[in-house]
Design a protein around this motif. Structure first.
Motif, PDB file in Angstrom:
ATOM      1  N   LYS A 181      48.780   9.264  37.819  1.00 58.77           N
ATOM      2  CA  LYS A 181      49.370  10.269  36.932  1.00 58.77           C
ATOM      3  C   LYS A 181      48.429  10.588  35.767  1.00 58.77           C
ATOM      4  CE  LYS A 181      54.263   9.775  37.941  1.00 58.77           C
ATOM      5  NZ  LYS A 181      54.408  11.213  38.287  1.00 58.77           N
ATOM      6  N   LYS A 182      47.749   9.571  35.256  1.00 57.75           N
ATOM      7  CA  LYS A 182      46.799   9.798  34.167  1.00 57.75           C
ATOM      8  C   LYS A 182      45.628  10.642  34.645  1.00 57.75           C
ATOM      9  CE  LYS A 182      45.252   9.166  29.995  1.00 57.75           C
ATOM     10  NZ  LYS A 182      45.934   9.793  28.840  1.00 57.75           N
ATOM     11  N   LEU A 183      45.117  10.341  35.838  1.00 61.03           N
ATOM     12  CA  LEU A 183      44.036  11.131  36.415  1.00 61.03           C
ATOM     13  C   LEU A 183      44.470  12.575  36.605  1.00 61.03           C
ATOM     14  CD1 LEU A 183      41.243  11.381  37.780  1.00 61.03           C
ATOM     15  CD2 LEU A 183      42.335  10.654  39.912  1.00 61.03           C
ATOM     16  N   ALA A 184      45.678  12.745  37.121  1.00 60.20           N
ATOM     17  CA  ALA A 184      46.184  14.095  37.338  1.00 60.20           C
ATOM     18  C   ALA A 184      46.354  14.841  36.024  1.00 60.20           C
ATOM     19  CB  ALA A 184      47.523  14.034  38.089  1.00 60.20           C
ATOM     20  N   ASP A 185      46.849  14.152  34.990  1.00 60.94           N
ATOM     21  CA  ASP A 185      47.013  14.782  33.680  1.00 60.94           C
ATOM     22  C   ASP A 185      45.670  15.211  33.104  1.00 60.94           C
ATOM     23  OD1 ASP A 185      49.713  14.448  33.816  1.00 60.94           O
ATOM     24  OD2 ASP A 185      49.761  12.621  32.609  1.00 60.94           O
ATOM     25  N   PHE A 196      48.521  18.377  41.679  1.00 63.37           N
ATOM     26  CA  PHE A 196      49.535  18.393  42.742  1.00 63.37           C
ATOM     27  C   PHE A 196      49.085  17.584  43.948  1.00 63.37           C
ATOM     28  CE2 PHE A 196      51.056  20.236  46.720  1.00 63.37           C
ATOM     29  CZ  PHE A 196      52.425  20.167  46.543  1.00 63.37           C
ATOM     30  N   TRP A 197      47.851  17.803  44.399  1.00 62.58           N
ATOM     31  CA  TRP A 197      47.389  17.154  45.628  1.00 62.58           C
ATOM     32  C   TRP A 197      47.151  15.660  45.448  1.00 62.58           C
ATOM     33  CZ3 TRP A 197      48.442  19.569  49.797  1.00 62.58           C
ATOM     34  CH2 TRP A 197      48.476  20.962  49.804  1.00 62.58           C
ATOM     35  N   VAL A 198      46.720  15.248  44.266  1.00 67.46           N
ATOM     36  CA  VAL A 198      46.547  13.818  44.001  1.00 67.46           C
ATOM     37  C   VAL A 198      47.898  13.110  44.060  1.00 67.46           C
ATOM     38  CG1 VAL A 198      45.969  12.128  42.207  1.00 67.46           C
ATOM     39  CG2 VAL A 198      44.413  14.016  42.683  1.00 67.46           C
ATOM     40  N   SER A 254      53.053  10.519  49.427  1.00 73.12           N
ATOM     41  CA  SER A 254      53.147  10.475  50.884  1.00 73.12           C
ATOM     42  C   SER A 254      53.034   9.034  51.372  1.00 73.12           C
ATOM     43  CB  SER A 254      52.052  11.339  51.511  1.00 73.12           C
ATOM     44  OG  SER A 254      52.217  12.695  51.174  1.00 73.12           O
ATOM     45  N   LEU A 255      52.051   8.308  50.829  1.00 76.90           N
ATOM     46  CA  LEU A 255      51.927   6.884  51.156  1.00 76.90           C
ATOM     47  C   LEU A 255      53.153   6.118  50.697  1.00 76.90           C
ATOM     48  CD1 LEU A 255      50.276   4.407  52.077  1.00 76.90           C
ATOM     49  CD2 LEU A 255      49.241   4.364  49.791  1.00 76.90           C
ATOM     50  N   TYR A 256      53.622   6.432  49.523  1.00 77.83           N
ATOM     51  CA  TYR A 256      54.811   5.816  48.933  1.00 77.83           C
ATOM     52  C   TYR A 256      56.028   6.032  49.837  1.00 77.83           C
ATOM     53  CZ  TYR A 256      58.343   5.273  45.141  1.00 77.83           C
ATOM     54  OH  TYR A 256      59.400   4.901  44.352  1.00 77.83           O
ATOM     55  N   ASN A 257      56.230   7.264  50.288  1.00 76.11           N
ATOM     56  CA  ASN A 257      57.345   7.570  51.182  1.00 76.11           C
ATOM     57  C   ASN A 257      57.236   6.802  52.494  1.00 76.11           C
ATOM     58  OD1 ASN A 257      58.222   9.344  49.261  1.00 76.11           O
ATOM     59  ND2 ASN A 257      58.065  11.172  50.530  1.00 76.11           N
ATOM     60  N   GLU A 309      55.523  21.503  39.912  1.00 81.49           N
ATOM     61  CA  GLU A 309      54.102  21.591  39.582  1.00 81.49           C
ATOM     62  C   GLU A 309      53.402  22.720  40.346  1.00 81.49           C
ATOM     63  OE1 GLU A 309      52.230  17.848  40.105  1.00 81.49           O
ATOM     64  OE2 GLU A 309      53.546  16.799  38.701  1.00 81.49           O
ATOM     65  N   ASP A 310      53.746  22.881  41.607  1.00 78.56           N
ATOM     66  CA  ASP A 310      53.082  23.923  42.417  1.00 78.56           C
ATOM     67  C   ASP A 310      54.044  24.359  43.521  1.00 78.56           C
ATOM     68  OD1 ASP A 310      51.481  25.484  44.067  1.00 78.56           O
ATOM     69  OD2 ASP A 310      49.692  24.291  43.679  1.00 78.56           O
ATOM     70  N   LYS A 311      54.885  25.332  43.196  1.00 78.47           N
ATOM     71  CA  LYS A 311      55.932  25.767  44.130  1.00 78.47           C
ATOM     72  C   LYS A 311      55.350  26.256  45.452  1.00 78.47           C
ATOM     73  CE  LYS A 311      59.133  27.121  40.422  1.00 78.47           C
ATOM     74  NZ  LYS A 311      58.301  26.551  39.341  1.00 78.47           N
ATOM     75  N   HIS A 312      54.281  27.033  45.377  1.00 81.84           N
ATOM     76  CA  HIS A 312      53.711  27.615  46.595  1.00 81.84           C
ATOM     77  C   HIS A 312      53.155  26.537  47.522  1.00 81.84           C
ATOM     78  CE1 HIS A 312      51.688  30.435  49.232  1.00 81.84           C
ATOM     79  NE2 HIS A 312      50.559  29.774  49.047  1.00 81.84           N
ATOM     80  N   SER A 313      52.359  25.620  46.977  1.00 85.31           N
ATOM     81  CA  SER A 313      51.758  24.566  47.806  1.00 85.31           C
ATOM     82  C   SER A 313      52.815  23.633  48.370  1.00 85.31           C
ATOM     83  CB  SER A 313      50.747  23.765  46.975  1.00 85.31           C
ATOM     84  OG  SER A 313      49.662  24.578  46.575  1.00 85.31           O
TER      85      SER A 313
END
Length: 239
Positions: free
Chosen positions: A88-92, A105-107, A113-116, A154-158
């Motif tokens: 989350k820090k990297l993404a921020d 979004f992709w990070v 995905s792994l978490y799920n 964060e990214d509705k389209h993606s």
């Protein structure tokens, strides 16, 4: 695989595919729903995740007596906290450096995905049935909804185009692995500890409603009612 575990897996996949459609479009209704969902998530952490992690640690300590520490699984849980916080820090940081960057979004999508997949594996291998299946479906399902809603925001389209399908595929992969691969109880305990740490951080950091979104009565109702139901189920069904 029990029938309850099968239904739980289907329910998780449906949530990943249609999460944003389950969230009310009205700001006031959305605020109440997110507050209610946050209450359930917080209750789930305190009445199930933390006690279950303690039980896993107790069993783990008896199995691996040569290790002197009594907190190995808690350390794995801490790793889960640190990994999610780091992502989350990297993404921020990416968002600050590159305005509206899709990297955030992709990070986060990659991690969740792994978490799920790991959550799906643990739930399916636990052979949940009956009321336990309802318990898992409700708590983990609302948690998945909150995570999916954050990604959608964060990214509705993606998210609509590919993100939700990746999240659903991750559930299916975890389900398939649980059907064909049996890990030792120790490895399952380590996986559970890791996702527990990540879940605790995500619930307390992301799912507690903010001042603008908070509807305190809904939050209290969600938390208290879910706690009461879980305690009653444990008392009457001894699980």
């Amino acid at each position: 695989m029990t029938f309850g575990a099968f239904i739980t897996g289907i329910f998780f996949i449906i949530i990943q595919l249609f999460a944003n459609r389950f969230i009310p479009s009205s700001r006031i209704q959305r605020s109440r729903w997110l507050s209610f969902s946050g209450g359930i998530a917080v209750s789930y952490v305190f009445v199930y995740v933390l006690p279950a992690l303690h039980e896993q640690q107790a069993a783990y300590g008896q199995e691996v007596e040569q290790l002197t520490m009594e907190s190995e699984l808690y350390f794995v849980g801490l790793i889960g906290v640190l990994v999610l916080f780091g992502i989350k820090k990297l993404a921020d940081n990416q968002e600050e450096q590159e305005k509206k960057s899709k990297k955030q979004f992709w990070v986060e999508l990659s991690f969740f995905s792994l978490y799920n997949m790991l959550i799906s594996y643990v739930v399916i291998t636990s052979q949940v049935a009956g009321w336990q299946a309802v318990f898992y479906s409700t708590a983990v399902g609302t948690h998945f909804l909150a995570v999916a809603y954050d990604l959608w925001s964060e990214d509705k389209h993606s998210y609509e185009r590919i993100g939700r399908y990746i999240l659903a595929l991750a559930i299916l992969i975890g389900w398939t692995l649980a059907t064909w691969i049996t890990l030792t109880p120790l490895l399952v305990a380590i996986i559970f500890a890791f996702i527990s740490g990540a879940m605790i951080l995500n619930v307390l950091k992301e799912e507690l409603p903010t001042k603008r979104q908070a509807h305190f009565p809904s939050f209290v109702i969600g938390s208290v009612s879910y706690t009461f139901i879980v305690i009653a189920l444990k008392y009457f069904f001894e699980w």
